[in-house]
Scaffold this motif. Structure first.
Motif, PDB file in Angstrom:
ATOM      1  N   PRO A  62       0.644  -1.106  -0.041  1.00 22.12           N
ATOM      2  CA  PRO A  62      -0.087   0.064  -0.008  1.00 22.12           C
ATOM      3  C   PRO A  62       0.762   1.212  -0.023  1.00 22.12           C
ATOM      4  O   PRO A  62       0.528   2.414  -0.824  1.00 22.12           O
ATOM      5  CB  PRO A  62      -0.869   0.024   1.266  1.00 22.12           C
ATOM      6  N   GLU A  63       2.146   1.254   0.782  1.00 22.38           N
ATOM      7  CA  GLU A  63       2.684   2.500   0.665  1.00 22.38           C
ATOM      8  C   GLU A  63       3.410   2.931  -0.771  1.00 22.38           C
ATOM      9  O   GLU A  63       3.356   4.048  -1.059  1.00 22.38           O
ATOM     10  CB  GLU A  63       3.883   2.080   1.804  1.00 22.38           C
ATOM     11  N   HIS A  64       3.818   1.794  -1.407  1.00 22.55           N
ATOM     12  CA  HIS A  64       4.294   2.048  -2.676  1.00 22.55           C
ATOM     13  C   HIS A  64       3.370   2.612  -3.784  1.00 22.55           C
ATOM     14  O   HIS A  64       3.568   3.482  -4.352  1.00 22.55           O
ATOM     15  CB  HIS A  64       4.746   0.643  -3.147  1.00 22.55           C
ATOM     16  N   ARG A  65       2.148   1.989  -3.624  1.00 24.99           N
ATOM     17  CA  ARG A  65       1.173   2.609  -4.450  1.00 24.99           C
ATOM     18  C   ARG A  65       0.611   4.025  -4.119  1.00 24.99           C
ATOM     19  O   ARG A  65       0.467   4.848  -5.229  1.00 24.99           O
ATOM     20  CB  ARG A  65      -0.092   1.569  -4.397  1.00 24.99           C
ATOM     21  N   GLU A  66       0.571   4.236  -2.781  1.00 23.87           N
ATOM     22  CA  GLU A  66       0.387   5.515  -2.279  1.00 23.87           C
ATOM     23  C   GLU A  66       1.519   6.592  -2.924  1.00 23.87           C
ATOM     24  O   GLU A  66       1.211   7.826  -3.300  1.00 23.87           O
ATOM     25  CB  GLU A  66       0.195   5.660  -0.859  1.00 23.87           C
ATOM     26  N   ARG A  67       2.679   6.304  -2.846  1.00 22.77           N
ATOM     27  CA  ARG A  67       3.856   7.206  -3.447  1.00 22.77           C
ATOM     28  C   ARG A  67       3.557   7.157  -4.860  1.00 22.77           C
ATOM     29  O   ARG A  67       3.857   8.339  -5.228  1.00 22.77           O
ATOM     30  CB  ARG A  67       5.039   6.624  -2.850  1.00 22.77           C
ATOM     31  N   LYS A  68       3.159   6.184  -5.356  1.00 20.55           N
ATOM     32  CA  LYS A  68       3.126   6.478  -6.919  1.00 20.55           C
ATOM     33  C   LYS A  68       2.120   7.329  -7.120  1.00 20.55           C
ATOM     34  O   LYS A  68       1.971   8.118  -8.180  1.00 20.55           O
ATOM     35  CB  LYS A  68       3.115   4.947  -7.593  1.00 20.55           C
ATOM     36  N   GLN A  69       0.881   7.109  -6.611  1.00 17.76           N
ATOM     37  CA  GLN A  69      -0.280   7.775  -6.971  1.00 17.76           C
ATOM     38  C   GLN A  69      -0.220   9.384  -6.584  1.00 17.76           C
ATOM     39  O   GLN A  69      -0.285  10.456  -7.176  1.00 17.76           O
ATOM     40  CB  GLN A  69      -1.366   7.369  -5.968  1.00 17.76           C
ATOM     41  N   ALA A  70       0.793   9.598  -5.455  1.00 17.62           N
ATOM     42  CA  ALA A  70       1.242  11.017  -4.999  1.00 17.62           C
ATOM     43  C   ALA A  70       1.746  11.569  -5.932  1.00 17.62           C
ATOM     44  O   ALA A  70       1.900  12.822  -6.313  1.00 17.62           O
ATOM     45  CB  ALA A  70       1.572  10.755  -3.631  1.00 17.62           C
ATOM     46  N   ARG A  71       2.980  10.899  -6.538  1.00 20.00           N
ATOM     47  CA  ARG A  71       3.853  11.490  -7.528  1.00 20.00           C
ATOM     48  C   ARG A  71       2.822  11.892  -8.890  1.00 20.00           C
ATOM     49  O   ARG A  71       3.002  13.061  -9.353  1.00 20.00           O
ATOM     50  CB  ARG A  71       4.915  10.414  -8.046  1.00 20.00           C
ATOM     51  N   GLU A  72       2.001  10.950  -9.344  1.00 17.26           N
ATOM     52  CA  GLU A  72       1.008  11.351 -10.197  1.00 17.26           C
ATOM     53  C   GLU A  72       0.210  12.688  -9.917  1.00 17.26           C
ATOM     54  O   GLU A  72      -0.076  13.424 -11.022  1.00 17.26           O
ATOM     55  CB  GLU A  72       0.402  10.219 -10.747  1.00 17.26           C
ATOM     56  N   ILE A  73      -0.433  12.724  -8.901  1.00 18.03           N
ATOM     57  CA  ILE A  73      -1.221  13.534  -8.249  1.00 18.03           C
ATOM     58  C   ILE A  73      -0.540  15.081  -8.402  1.00 18.03           C
ATOM     59  O   ILE A  73      -1.119  16.016  -9.001  1.00 18.03           O
ATOM     60  CB  ILE A  73      -1.899  13.523  -7.276  1.00 18.03           C
ATOM     61  N   ALA A  74       0.897  15.092  -8.095  1.00 20.01           N
ATOM     62  CA  ALA A  74       1.658  15.991  -8.055  1.00 20.01           C
ATOM     63  C   ALA A  74       1.932  16.747  -9.312  1.00 20.01           C
ATOM     64  O   ALA A  74       1.883  17.673  -9.746  1.00 20.01           O
ATOM     65  CB  ALA A  74       2.958  15.906  -7.261  1.00 20.01           C
ATOM     66  N   HIS A  75       2.024  16.006 -10.505  1.00 21.44           N
ATOM     67  CA  HIS A  75       2.217  16.108 -11.602  1.00 21.44           C
ATOM     68  C   HIS A  75       1.077  16.949 -12.360  1.00 21.44           C
ATOM     69  O   HIS A  75       1.288  17.701 -13.211  1.00 21.44           O
ATOM     70  CB  HIS A  75       2.590  14.643 -12.573  1.00 21.44           C
ATOM     71  N   ARG A  76      -0.062  16.181 -11.988  1.00 18.19           N
ATOM     72  CA  ARG A  76      -1.132  16.961 -12.601  1.00 18.19           C
ATOM     73  C   ARG A  76      -1.651  18.393 -11.923  1.00 18.19           C
ATOM     74  O   ARG A  76      -2.098  19.227 -12.747  1.00 18.19           O
ATOM     75  CB  ARG A  76      -2.313  16.086 -12.232  1.00 18.19           C
ATOM     76  N   VAL A  77      -1.333  18.288 -10.687  1.00 19.31           N
ATOM     77  CA  VAL A  77      -1.326  19.699 -10.041  1.00 19.31           C
ATOM     78  C   VAL A  77      -0.482  20.845 -10.579  1.00 19.31           C
ATOM     79  O   VAL A  77      -0.809  21.990 -10.716  1.00 19.31           O
ATOM     80  CB  VAL A  77      -1.219  19.659  -8.466  1.00 19.31           C
ATOM     81  N   ALA A  78       0.816  20.178 -10.807  1.00 20.52           N
ATOM     82  CA  ALA A  78       1.550  21.308 -11.592  1.00 20.52           C
ATOM     83  C   ALA A  78       1.306  21.591 -12.774  1.00 20.52           C
ATOM     84  O   ALA A  78       1.571  22.783 -13.394  1.00 20.52           O
ATOM     85  CB  ALA A  78       3.029  20.700 -11.583  1.00 20.52           C
ATOM     86  N   ALA A  79       0.643  20.692 -13.610  1.00 22.51           N
ATOM     87  CA  ALA A  79       0.371  21.138 -14.877  1.00 22.51           C
ATOM     88  C   ALA A  79      -0.891  22.220 -14.762  1.00 22.51           C
ATOM     89  O   ALA A  79      -0.929  22.966 -15.644  1.00 22.51           O
ATOM     90  CB  ALA A  79      -0.447  19.897 -15.482  1.00 22.51           C
ATOM     91  N   LEU A  80      -1.729  21.995 -13.639  1.00 20.76           N
ATOM     92  CA  LEU A  80      -2.861  22.993 -13.804  1.00 20.76           C
ATOM     93  C   LEU A  80      -2.584  24.287 -12.986  1.00 20.76           C
ATOM     94  O   LEU A  80      -2.845  25.437 -13.600  1.00 20.76           O
ATOM     95  CB  LEU A  80      -4.056  22.360 -12.649  1.00 20.76           C
ATOM     96  N   GLU A  81      -1.225  24.471 -12.282  1.00 26.79           N
ATOM     97  CA  GLU A  81      -1.095  25.640 -11.925  1.00 26.79           C
ATOM     98  C   GLU A  81      -0.524  26.627 -12.948  1.00 26.79           C
ATOM     99  O   GLU A  81      -0.266  27.744 -13.112  1.00 26.79           O
ATOM    100  CB  GLU A  81       0.255  25.380 -11.057  1.00 26.79           C
ATOM    101  N   GLN A  82       0.160  25.921 -14.247  1.00 25.66           N
ATOM    102  CA  GLN A  82       0.496  26.747 -15.473  1.00 25.66           C
ATOM    103  C   GLN A  82      -0.624  27.128 -16.200  1.00 25.66           C
ATOM    104  O   GLN A  82      -0.337  27.628 -17.081  1.00 25.66           O
ATOM    105  CB  GLN A  82       1.351  25.705 -16.316  1.00 25.66           C
TER     106      GLN A  82
END
Length: 605
Positions: free
Chosen positions: A419-439
């Motif tokens: 579960p921790e690995h999946r959460e970290r992977k999901q967090a990286r993906e969400i962070a990438h999406r948020v960074a895209a929305l900020e632009q």
């Protein structure tokens, strides 16, 4: 050809010999008469006088006949020769006329002008005729010089060559007029080898006819040539087979210049020329293959892309594998929609490209289904680049649908599936999406929590170069957040022509007008490179607007400015008209947005 002057001299000499022999015969006849003895009363002086009168009459008749023959020969001319224009020209040039050179040269220039205008590909035949004219002029000049120095023997020989080149020039000019101009005007196309055979036969007949007119006995030459032909036929059997093969290929019109062939060795190439002995084939590897014509007749040769009454196009096969967990119908629909939605260069529109389920795993040794994409290639020289474009289109379509390509059954990957690995992977993906929305400028007024909320609803949507992402007048379903690559915005006019109005680079957003207001797409967006987008549907955007309706005003500002830019390009607005159009669009978009999402006007500041 022997000159008429020399011919008249020979005939005069023959007439002279005839007269001489007639006179000698009469004298011999008179000398053979026995002298009458004085005692013989049977022979009288009267009889001798009559015999003498008869002899004189015969001699006179022979002389008259000889004079008539000589006068006729002196008055006769070669019916195929153009005589010299006057006595002085005859003295300096012999029997030939310099006007012949002018006539042939003028005809050559006129034909060259017509060929250059209407049949430029046949200019090489003009070059051949030019060479013959130059040879004729050269031999003409040499014969004249020899005539000046009274070398009559050599002059007659060179005159024969000049006559031969003159006839060949005439034959060449007639062939150019007939084959390259008249038949072209009548839209009748014949093989080059037919032209060459007709021209060669005319050359041979002209040469034989000139030899016959010159008094050469042709029976011995024909007998000797028959023996030589048999010897050459046995020794050059392979070469003659190739020559006859070339004749057969062009006469039956089975292979043309420009056809793509697949040889028995598997090589593929384009036919560049069909010659007497061989056919020249250029391969895609920048190589040239010389194929004997007999081999083309004896082997099974495949002509690629040729079908009766159909355009030239060749079917290509591309294979890929997908895991059993995905339905074949879903895979086929995803791939076919991607291949048929946007045209791919050098891929035929009909029959359209399609995808088939080609095979299943055999004996449990493979854990995937084998699929094949079939498309029809219109430019056979662009096989590999076109196949590459089709593979890219297939790959991005599968990735967009979250259908991965199958991995070999023997591959083993070790990963920490906790579960921790999946959460970290999901967090990286969400962070990438948020960074895209900020632009994204249109979403700049969103808070961090609102961006995070939208990021959870974003779906990855990659596109290949040339794919249509949104199409003008289509119903809007998603807003696209561009995170990688470039896209082109095009507007289709009433006449069907598309005009480029903008080019957008990541990070950016497009397709918002339809999602926010519910209107059809106002422009088409096409991937100019490999593109990575995130899709955001109407429901996700509606949740954010419901929570904070004030966002609608900032969104309408950006959308109104973009509408103004499109109107400036399409309608040619000036700066003041553009500002007025932006204010008008802002008011209209804001009203449409509030109505479409059911927002309360009182909540909007």
């Amino acid at each position: 050809m022997v000159s008429p002057k020399a011919s008249m001299s020979a005939r005069t000499f023959a007439a002279f010999l005839t007269l001489s022999f007639a006179a000698l015969a009469q004298q011999g006849s008179a000398g053979a008469q026995p002298s009458a003895p004085a005692a013989a009363s049977q022979t009288s002086a009267r009889q001798q006088q009559e015999q003498q009168q008869q002899s004189n009459a015969a001699a006179a008749a022979a002389a008259g006949a000889g004079a008539v023959i000589v006068s006729e020969q002196l008055a006769s001319q070669d019916p195929f020769a153009l005589p010299a224009p006057n006595q002085r020209a005859t003295q300096w040039l012999g029997y030939a006329s310099p006007s012949t050179i002018l006539i042939l040269g003028g005809a050559l220039i006129v034909l060259a002008a017509f060929v250059g205008r209407f049949a430029p590909k046949k200019r090489r035949r003009i070059r051949r005729a030019t060479i013959l004219v130059m040879l004729y002029v050269t031999t003409f000049a040499v014969a004249v010089v020899l005539h000046w120095v009274h070398a009559e023997g050599w002059s007659r020989r060179v005159w024969f060559l000049a006559d031969l080149f003159e006839v060949l020039v005439v034959i060449d000019l007639v062939a150019i007029l007939l084959f390259d101009l008249i038949l072209l005007l009548l839209r009748i196309e014949i093989a080059n080898i037919v032209h060459d055979l007709a021209l060669g036969a005319a050359y041979i007949l002209a040469f034989i006819g000139m030899l016959h007119r010159s008094g050469v006995q042709l029976s011995g030459i024909i007998a000797t040539s028959a023996v030589v032909t048999v010897v050459l036929g046995l020794s050059l059997q392979a070469t003659l087979g190739n020559v006859l093969g070339g004749i057969a290929l062009q006469l039956d019109d089975s292979i043309h210049v420009g056809d793509w062939l697949q040889l028995p060795s598997g090589q593929q190439g384009k036919v560049k020329a069909i010659r007497w002995r061989h056919t020249v084939v250029e391969t895609r590897n920048w190589d040239t293959v010389i194929v004997p014509n007999s081999a083309l007749l004896n082997d099974n040769i495949v002509i690629l892309g040729e079908r009766e009454d159909q355009p030239t196009q060749h079917r290509m096969w591309l294979y890929f594998n997908v895991d059993f967990r995905y339905s074949p119908e879903e895979v086929i629909n995803v791939v076919e929609d991607a291949l048929q939605s946007t045209p791919i260069p050098n891929v035929a529109a009909f029959p359209p490209p399609n995808c088939i389920c080609f095979d299943f795993a055999r004996q449990g040794g493979e854990s995937y289904v084998n699929y094949a994409v079939r498309y029809w290639l219109t430019d056979l020289a662009q096989d590999d680049p076109t196949s590459s474009a089709v593979r890219v289109r297939t790959y991005v379509a599968l990735r967009r649908a979250n259908i991965p390509l199958a991995l070999p059954g023997t591959a083993v990957f070790v990963s920490h599936d906790d579960p921790e690995h999946r959460e970290r992977k999901q967090a990286r993906e969400i962070a990438h999406r948020v960074a895209a929305l900020e632009q994204v400028e249109m979403l700049s007024s969103l808070s961090s929590e609102e961006r995070l909320q939208l990021a959870n609803f974003m779906r990855l949507a990659p596109f290949g170069r040339g794919e249509v992402i949104t199409r003008q007048n289509a119903t809007a379903h998603w807003l696209y957040v561009l995170t990688k690559g470039d896209v082109e915005v095009k507007v289709r006019a009433d006449n069907g022509a598309e005009k480029l109005v903008a080019r957008m680079a990541a990070p950016n957003v497009f397709g918002e007008m339809g999602v926010v207001t519910g209107e059809p797409r106002t422009a088409s967006v096409i991937a100019a490179s490999e593109v990575e987008c995130y899709r955001l549907d109407k429901e996700a955007f509606q949740r954010v607007l419901k929570q904070r309706p004030q966002i609608a005003e900032s969104v309408s500002n950006v959308m109104a400015r973009r509408r103004g830019e499109l109107a400036e390009v399409r309608e040619g607005l000036n700066a003041d008209q553009k500002k007025a159009r932006v204010r008008e669009e802002k008011s209209r978009i804001l009203e449409s947005l509030q109505t479409f999402f059911g927002l309360d006007d009182d909540n909007v500041n």
